[in-house]
Design a protein around this motif. Structure first.
Motif, mmCIF file in Angstrom:
data_model
loop_
_atom_site.group_PDB
_atom_site.id
_atom_site.type_symbol
_atom_site.label_atom_id
_atom_site.label_comp_id
_atom_site.label_asym_id
_atom_site.label_seq_id
_atom_site.Cartn_x
_atom_site.Cartn_y
_atom_site.Cartn_z
ATOM 1 N N ALA A 1 -31.990 86.497 31.188
ATOM 2 C CA ALA A 1 -32.712 86.352 32.453
ATOM 3 C C ALA A 1 -32.983 84.898 32.789
ATOM 4 O O ALA A 1 -33.151 84.559 33.967
ATOM 5 C CB ALA A 1 -34.024 87.134 32.400
ATOM 6 N N GLY A 2 -33.037 84.026 31.765
ATOM 7 C CA GLY A 2 -33.194 82.609 32.060
ATOM 8 C C GLY A 2 -34.296 81.866 31.340
ATOM 9 O O GLY A 2 -34.618 80.732 31.715
ATOM 10 N N VAL A 3 -34.899 82.431 30.293
ATOM 11 C CA VAL A 3 -35.896 81.682 29.525
ATOM 12 C C VAL A 3 -35.228 80.474 28.875
ATOM 13 O O VAL A 3 -34.161 80.583 28.269
ATOM 14 C CB VAL A 3 -36.555 82.572 28.447
ATOM 15 C CG1 VAL A 3 -37.379 81.729 27.469
ATOM 16 C CG2 VAL A 3 -37.448 83.621 29.095
ATOM 17 N N ASP A 4 -35.848 79.304 29.027
ATOM 18 C CA ASP A 4 -35.310 78.065 28.459
ATOM 19 C C ASP A 4 -35.955 77.683 27.139
ATOM 20 O O ASP A 4 -35.332 77.006 26.318
ATOM 21 C CB ASP A 4 -35.533 76.906 29.444
ATOM 22 C CG ASP A 4 -34.704 77.045 30.706
ATOM 23 O OD1 ASP A 4 -33.474 76.941 30.621
ATOM 24 O OD2 ASP A 4 -35.304 77.265 31.783
ATOM 25 N N HIS A 5 -37.206 78.098 26.933
ATOM 26 C CA HIS A 5 -37.992 77.579 25.815
ATOM 27 C C HIS A 5 -39.051 78.620 25.473
ATOM 28 O O HIS A 5 -39.529 79.336 26.346
ATOM 29 C CB HIS A 5 -38.655 76.260 26.232
ATOM 30 C CG HIS A 5 -39.463 75.590 25.167
ATOM 31 N ND1 HIS A 5 -40.777 75.947 24.895
ATOM 32 C CD2 HIS A 5 -39.170 74.572 24.323
ATOM 33 C CE1 HIS A 5 -41.231 75.177 23.919
ATOM 34 N NE2 HIS A 5 -40.290 74.337 23.554
ATOM 35 N N VAL A 6 -39.410 78.707 24.195
ATOM 36 C CA VAL A 6 -40.413 79.676 23.745
ATOM 37 C C VAL A 6 -41.536 78.953 23.016
ATOM 38 O O VAL A 6 -41.279 78.086 22.166
ATOM 39 C CB VAL A 6 -39.795 80.743 22.811
ATOM 40 C CG1 VAL A 6 -40.885 81.642 22.224
ATOM 41 C CG2 VAL A 6 -38.771 81.587 23.567
ATOM 42 N N GLN A 7 -42.778 79.299 23.376
ATOM 43 C CA GLN A 7 -43.949 78.839 22.636
ATOM 44 C C GLN A 7 -44.589 80.040 21.959
ATOM 45 O O GLN A 7 -44.949 81.018 22.621
ATOM 46 C CB GLN A 7 -44.974 78.189 23.573
ATOM 47 C CG GLN A 7 -44.582 76.806 24.024
ATOM 48 C CD GLN A 7 -45.658 76.121 24.825
ATOM 49 O OE1 GLN A 7 -45.409 75.629 25.912
ATOM 50 N NE2 GLN A 7 -46.869 76.073 24.293
ATOM 51 N N LEU A 8 -44.735 79.962 20.647
ATOM 52 C CA LEU A 8 -45.285 81.065 19.856
ATOM 53 C C LEU A 8 -46.658 80.675 19.333
ATOM 54 O O LEU A 8 -46.813 79.638 18.681
ATOM 55 C CB LEU A 8 -44.351 81.380 18.681
ATOM 56 C CG LEU A 8 -44.830 82.431 17.682
ATOM 57 C CD1 LEU A 8 -44.988 83.792 18.343
ATOM 58 C CD2 LEU A 8 -43.869 82.509 16.493
ATOM 59 N N SER A 9 -47.657 81.505 19.600
ATOM 60 C CA SER A 9 -49.009 81.237 19.118
ATOM 61 C C SER A 9 -49.182 81.776 17.706
ATOM 62 O O SER A 9 -48.714 82.867 17.378
ATOM 63 C CB SER A 9 -50.042 81.890 20.045
ATOM 64 O OG SER A 9 -49.926 83.308 20.010
ATOM 65 N N LEU A 10 -49.851 80.987 16.873
ATOM 66 C CA LEU A 10 -50.187 81.418 15.517
ATOM 67 C C LEU A 10 -51.697 81.392 15.350
ATOM 68 O O LEU A 10 -52.352 80.438 15.772
ATOM 69 C CB LEU A 10 -49.544 80.503 14.475
ATOM 70 C CG LEU A 10 -48.016 80.507 14.391
ATOM 71 C CD1 LEU A 10 -47.560 79.574 13.270
ATOM 72 C CD2 LEU A 10 -47.471 81.914 14.160
#
Length: 378
Positions: A119-128
C-alpha cells in the motif's frame, strides 16, 4: 476573513506570517490493545463510531500535501485496529506523502504487514514498553506483548522497512537505558527515540510511580551521549529529556503552529498532540473547514504564534525565539494557565514549586500503576 483579534504579531505589533508545516501526525484511531500508564492520548477518547473514513483521510492527505506537508506519521492508539488501514496508507501514498507507520506491533500479522508494504508504507516505528518480557508486559498491561513485538520486529526486517524504536523511559526502567540501546541495535533499528514520560493527561495519574529522580536524569543524559558517540553512523539516538530537571523548556513542536500539525480520529485539527488539555480553546475539524484555512486562519493555531502573546519574563528573554516560551500544555497543567511561562523554565516564578513537586514524586515509594483502558464498545 481572518480574525484580527487573534492574528499573530511580534512584540512591536507587526503581523507574523506563519510558515508551512512539514509533517502531519494522523491519529487514525484511539483504539488500542495496550493499557500504558503514560498514554498520551486525550483523557476523552474518540470512539470508533466517530472516526472519519479512509476516503476522508484521503481528502485530508491531499490537502496536507497542497499545504506543504512532506511526511505523514500514521498513528493512534493502535492504527492496526482499523481494518481499512491499508486503504488509508494508499491514500497517503497517492497524495505523494512519505508514510511512517507508528505502531505497537500488536494485532498486525506478517501478511497484513506485507499488505501495508504494497500500500505504500515507507518506514515503521515500533514502540517498546520494556527490554524484558516481564517489564514489557507489566507496563503495557498486555500479557504476551513482548513476544508479539519481537516477532513483528523480525517481519519488519524481513520485508525491508527502515525501523525506528520508540522507547519511553521513566523511574522504573531508566537505568536499563543501555540495554534499550543494545536491543535497538540488535533489531537492526536505524534510529531510536528515547522519550522521558511527559506528565500530561493520563500520565499525570502515575507521577508517583514514574517520575524519574534527578540522578536518573543525569545518568540518562550521560548514557545517551556515550551511545551517540559509540553508534555514530550506525544508529541515530533522539532524546527527549525530563522537563522537570531541565534549566530551560523545550521548543515544543518547534514553536506552536510552526512546523507540524495533528489530525485526530474524528478529524479535529490540533497544533500539538496534547493541545486539547487547554480546555478553553476551540479546535476546528477538517469536515467543516479546509486544512489550509485551519492552519492559516484558525484562532487555535494563531493563539501562540509570534511573540506578542508572551508574558514576562518571556517577552524580554533572549530565548523567546529559541524555546518560544516552552510548552503551552505544560503551562496549562502546572500553572493552570496556557499563556503562562512554562513552569519548568528556571526563570518562571513557579519553578521552585515544580522542582519540589517533581522531587517529592520521584521519592515516592510507589510502583502501582493506573492503567489506561478504553471501555468495551469503543
Amino acid at each position: 476573513m481572518k480574525d484580527q483579534q487573534h492574528q499573530p504579531r511580534d512584540l512591536d505589533g507587526n503581523p507574523v506570517t506563519p510558515g508551512l508545516p512539514m509533517a502531519m501526525l494522523a491519529e487514525v484511531t484511539h483504539r488500542c490493545p495496550l493499557a500504558c500508564p503514560y498514554c498520551s492520548n486525550p483523557v476523552d477518547l474518540v470512539r470508533a463510531a466517530r472516526e472519519i473514513s479512509a476516503d476522508d483521510w484521503g481528502r485530508v492527505f491531499r490537502q496536507a500535501a497542497d499545504l506543504g506537508v512532506l511526511q505523514v506519521h500514521i498513528s493512534g492508539g493502535e492504527p492496526g485496529a482499523r481494518r481499512d488501514l491499508a486503504q488509508i496508507v494508499a491514500h497517503a501514498r497517492d497524495a505523494g506523502l512519505y508514510v511512517n507507520l507508528i505502531t505497537s506491533g500488536i494485532g498486525i500479522t506478517r501478511e497484513r504487514l506485507q499488505e501495508l508494504d504494497r500500500a505504500g508504507v515507507d518506514h515503521v516505528q515500533l514502540s517498546l514498553q520494556g527490554i524484558r518480557p516481564d517489564m514489557a508486559d507489566r507496563i503495557s498491561g498486555h500479557p504476551g506483548s513482548w513476544d508479539k513485538k519481537m516477532a513483528f520486529a523480525e517481519w519488519v526486517t524481513e520485508i525491508g522497512f527502515p525501523l525506528t524504536i520508540n522507547a519511553v523511559v521513566h523511574r522504573q526502567n531508566m537505568e536499563r537505558l543501555p540495554d534499550m540501546l543494545d536491543l535497538a541495535e540488535t533489531l537492526g533499528a536505524r534510529r531510536i527515540e528515547v522519550a522521558t514520560v511527559q506528565f500530561h493527561g493520563w500520565a499525570d495519574l502515575n507521577r508517583k510511580a514514574l517520575m524519574p529522580t534527578r540522578e536518573q536524569a543525569v545518568l540518562a543524559r550521560q548514557i545517551v551521549n556515550e551511545g551517540r558517540a559509540r553508534l555514530r553512523g550506525r544508529m541515530v539516538i533522539d532524546y527527549v529529556p525530563a522537563d522537570h530537571h531541565a534549566a530551560f523548556p523545550k521548543a515544543c513542536m518547534g514553536g506552536w503552529g510552526s512546523i507540524g500539525l495533528n489530525v485526530g480520529p474524528d478529524g479535529t485539527v490540533l497544533p500539538c498532540h496534547a493541545a486539547q488539555t487547554i480546555d478553553w480553546m476551540r479546535f476546528e475539524n477538517v469536515q467543516d473547514r479546509s486544512l489550509s484555512d485551519i492552519w492559516h486562519l484558525s484562532d487555535s493555531f494563531n493563539a501562540f504564534r509570534g511573540t506578542a502573546w508572551m508574558p514576562e519574563p518571556c517577552a524580554s528573554c533572549d530565548r523567546r525565539t529559541v524555546d518560544f516560551g516552552g510548552c503551552r500544555c505544560q503551562a496549562m497543567a502546572l500553572a493552570g494557565d496556557a499563556r503562562a511561562t512554562d513552569p519548568v523554565c528556571s526563570k518562571s516564578p513557579l519553578r521552585a514549586y515544580v522542582v519540589a513537586r517533581a522531587e517529592e514524586d520521584a521519592a515516592a515509594d510507589s510502583t502501582d500503576l493506573a492503567y489506561r483502558r478504553m471501555n468495551k464498545g469503543g
